[in-house]
Design a protein around this motif. Structure first.
Motif, short mmCIF file in Angstrom:
data_model
loop_
_atom_site.label_atom_id
_atom_site.label_comp_id
_atom_site.label_asym_id
_atom_site.label_seq_id
_atom_site.Cartn_x
_atom_site.Cartn_y
_atom_site.Cartn_z
N SER A 32 0.82 -1.22 0.00
CA SER A 32 0.00 0.00 0.00
C SER A 32 0.85 1.26 0.00
CB SER A 32 -0.92 0.01 1.22
OG SER A 32 -1.78 -1.08 1.20
N TRP A 33 1.84 1.31 0.86
CA TRP A 33 2.69 2.49 0.93
C TRP A 33 3.52 2.65 -0.34
CZ3 TRP A 33 2.94 6.80 3.62
CH2 TRP A 33 2.23 6.88 4.81
N LYS A 34 3.97 1.54 -0.91
CA LYS A 34 4.75 1.62 -2.14
C LYS A 34 3.90 2.21 -3.27
CE LYS A 34 7.37 -1.11 -5.41
NZ LYS A 34 7.65 -2.42 -5.91
N CYS A 35 2.67 1.75 -3.39
CA CYS A 35 1.77 2.30 -4.42
C CYS A 35 1.49 3.77 -4.18
CB CYS A 35 0.45 1.52 -4.44
SG CYS A 35 0.61 -0.15 -5.07
N PHE A 36 1.31 4.13 -2.93
CA PHE A 36 1.03 5.51 -2.59
C PHE A 36 2.22 6.43 -2.89
CE2 PHE A 36 1.01 8.89 0.70
CZ PHE A 36 -0.14 9.55 0.32
N VAL A 70 10.56 4.49 -1.01
CA VAL A 70 10.16 3.40 -1.91
C VAL A 70 11.23 2.32 -1.94
CG1 VAL A 70 9.70 2.80 -4.34
CG2 VAL A 70 8.60 4.80 -3.32
N LYS A 71 12.48 2.73 -1.96
CA LYS A 71 13.60 1.76 -1.95
C LYS A 71 13.55 0.92 -0.67
CE LYS A 71 17.67 0.18 -3.21
NZ LYS A 71 17.74 -0.96 -4.08
N ALA A 72 13.31 1.57 0.48
CA ALA A 72 13.20 0.84 1.75
C ALA A 72 12.01 -0.11 1.72
CB ALA A 72 13.08 1.82 2.91
N LEU A 73 10.90 0.31 1.15
CA LEU A 73 9.72 -0.55 1.04
C LEU A 73 10.00 -1.75 0.13
CD1 LEU A 73 6.99 2.20 0.88
CD2 LEU A 73 7.14 0.41 2.61
N GLU A 74 10.71 -1.52 -0.98
CA GLU A 74 11.05 -2.62 -1.88
C GLU A 74 11.96 -3.63 -1.17
OE1 GLU A 74 12.69 -0.53 -5.22
OE2 GLU A 74 10.72 -0.23 -6.15
N THR A 75 12.91 -3.13 -0.40
CA THR A 75 13.79 -4.02 0.37
C THR A 75 12.98 -4.81 1.39
OG1 THR A 75 15.59 -2.42 0.11
CG2 THR A 75 15.86 -4.10 1.80
N PHE A 76 12.03 -4.13 2.04
CA PHE A 76 11.16 -4.77 3.01
C PHE A 76 10.32 -5.86 2.36
CE2 PHE A 76 7.17 -4.19 5.76
CZ PHE A 76 7.64 -5.03 6.77
N LEU A 77 9.75 -5.57 1.21
CA LEU A 77 8.97 -6.57 0.48
C LEU A 77 9.82 -7.77 0.07
CD1 LEU A 77 6.75 -4.26 -1.73
CD2 LEU A 77 5.93 -5.90 -0.03
N VAL A 113 11.18 1.03 8.33
CA VAL A 113 10.31 1.61 7.30
C VAL A 113 9.30 2.57 7.95
CG1 VAL A 113 8.45 1.05 5.67
CG2 VAL A 113 10.59 -0.24 5.63
N CYS A 114 8.74 2.18 9.09
CA CYS A 114 7.80 3.06 9.78
C CYS A 114 8.48 4.35 10.21
CB CYS A 114 7.20 2.35 10.99
SG CYS A 114 5.96 1.12 10.54
N SER A 115 9.72 4.26 10.62
CA SER A 115 10.47 5.45 11.00
C SER A 115 10.64 6.39 9.80
CB SER A 115 11.84 5.05 11.56
OG SER A 115 12.60 6.18 11.85
N LEU A 116 10.96 5.81 8.65
CA LEU A 116 11.10 6.62 7.43
C LEU A 116 9.77 7.26 7.01
CD1 LEU A 116 13.41 4.36 5.25
CD2 LEU A 116 13.95 6.63 6.12
N LEU A 117 8.68 6.54 7.26
CA LEU A 117 7.36 7.03 6.86
C LEU A 117 6.69 7.90 7.93
CD1 LEU A 117 5.97 3.72 5.32
CD2 LEU A 117 6.80 5.72 4.08
N ASN A 118 7.30 7.96 9.10
CA ASN A 118 6.74 8.70 10.24
C ASN A 118 5.36 8.18 10.63
OD1 ASN A 118 8.97 10.43 10.48
ND2 ASN A 118 8.15 11.73 8.84
N VAL A 119 5.23 6.84 10.76
CA VAL A 119 4.00 6.22 11.22
C VAL A 119 4.28 5.38 12.45
CG1 VAL A 119 2.90 6.19 8.95
CG2 VAL A 119 4.26 4.24 9.67
N HIS A 120 3.23 5.08 13.20
CA HIS A 120 3.35 4.30 14.42
C HIS A 120 3.81 2.87 14.10
CE1 HIS A 120 2.94 3.15 18.45
NE2 HIS A 120 1.64 3.16 18.61
#
Length: 141
Positions: A65-69, A82-89, A119-126
């Motif tokens: 979801s975050w990658k698409c967004f 996005v790079k961090a999300l791709e690595t996470f995936l 990833v949450c830290s990069l996105l500033n989410v809980h």
């Protein structure tokens, strides 16, 4: 003599009855406990497997979801996210989660959780997965 041995056999039977009943009770209890233990083990394993599956599925859906967004944005910060999300995936997909006997399962899960926090830290989410689960429990379809 034959008469005395018959009497001794009947006394032996009486005296050894306690041992015989103890051994029979132990055997029956052991068999019943083994059956019950297997049932409880299956129930416990299914419960923890469902929780584990929910957690990994959440991470996967979260990342997708975050990658698409974020793919719409072209700034450097979004590309880093996005790079961090791709690595996470990739970490989620490459980790073996199907085999409960896998010796590296716990290590892989800890790596996925650590990457999720990053990833949450990069996105500033809980970052607490349980808060996400509690928040969605009121939904109905």
């Amino acid at each position: 003599m034959a008469r005395g041995s018959g009497r001794e056999d009947s006394f032996d039977c009486i005296f050894l009855a306690d041992d015989r009943f103890y051994l029979e009770g132990y055997r029956e209890g052991f068999e019943a406990g083994s059956r019950r233990g297997k049932l409880e083990g299956r129930r416990h394993g299914a419960s923890h497997g469902a929780k584990f599956s929910t957690e990994i599925s959440f991470y996967y859906g979260f990342a997708i979801s975050w990658k698409c967004f974020l793919q719409k944005d072209v700034d450097a910060k979004s590309r880093k996210r996005v790079k961090a999300l791709e690595t996470f995936l990739m970490l989620i997909q490459m980790s073996s989660h199907e085999d409960a006997q896998n010796k590296n399962l716990q290590h892989n899960v800890e790596r996925v959780r650590a990457k999720f926090r990053q990833v949450c830290s990069l996105l500033n989410v809980h970052t607490d997965f349980n808060d996400y689960i509690k928040g969605s429990s009121g939904m109905s379809f």
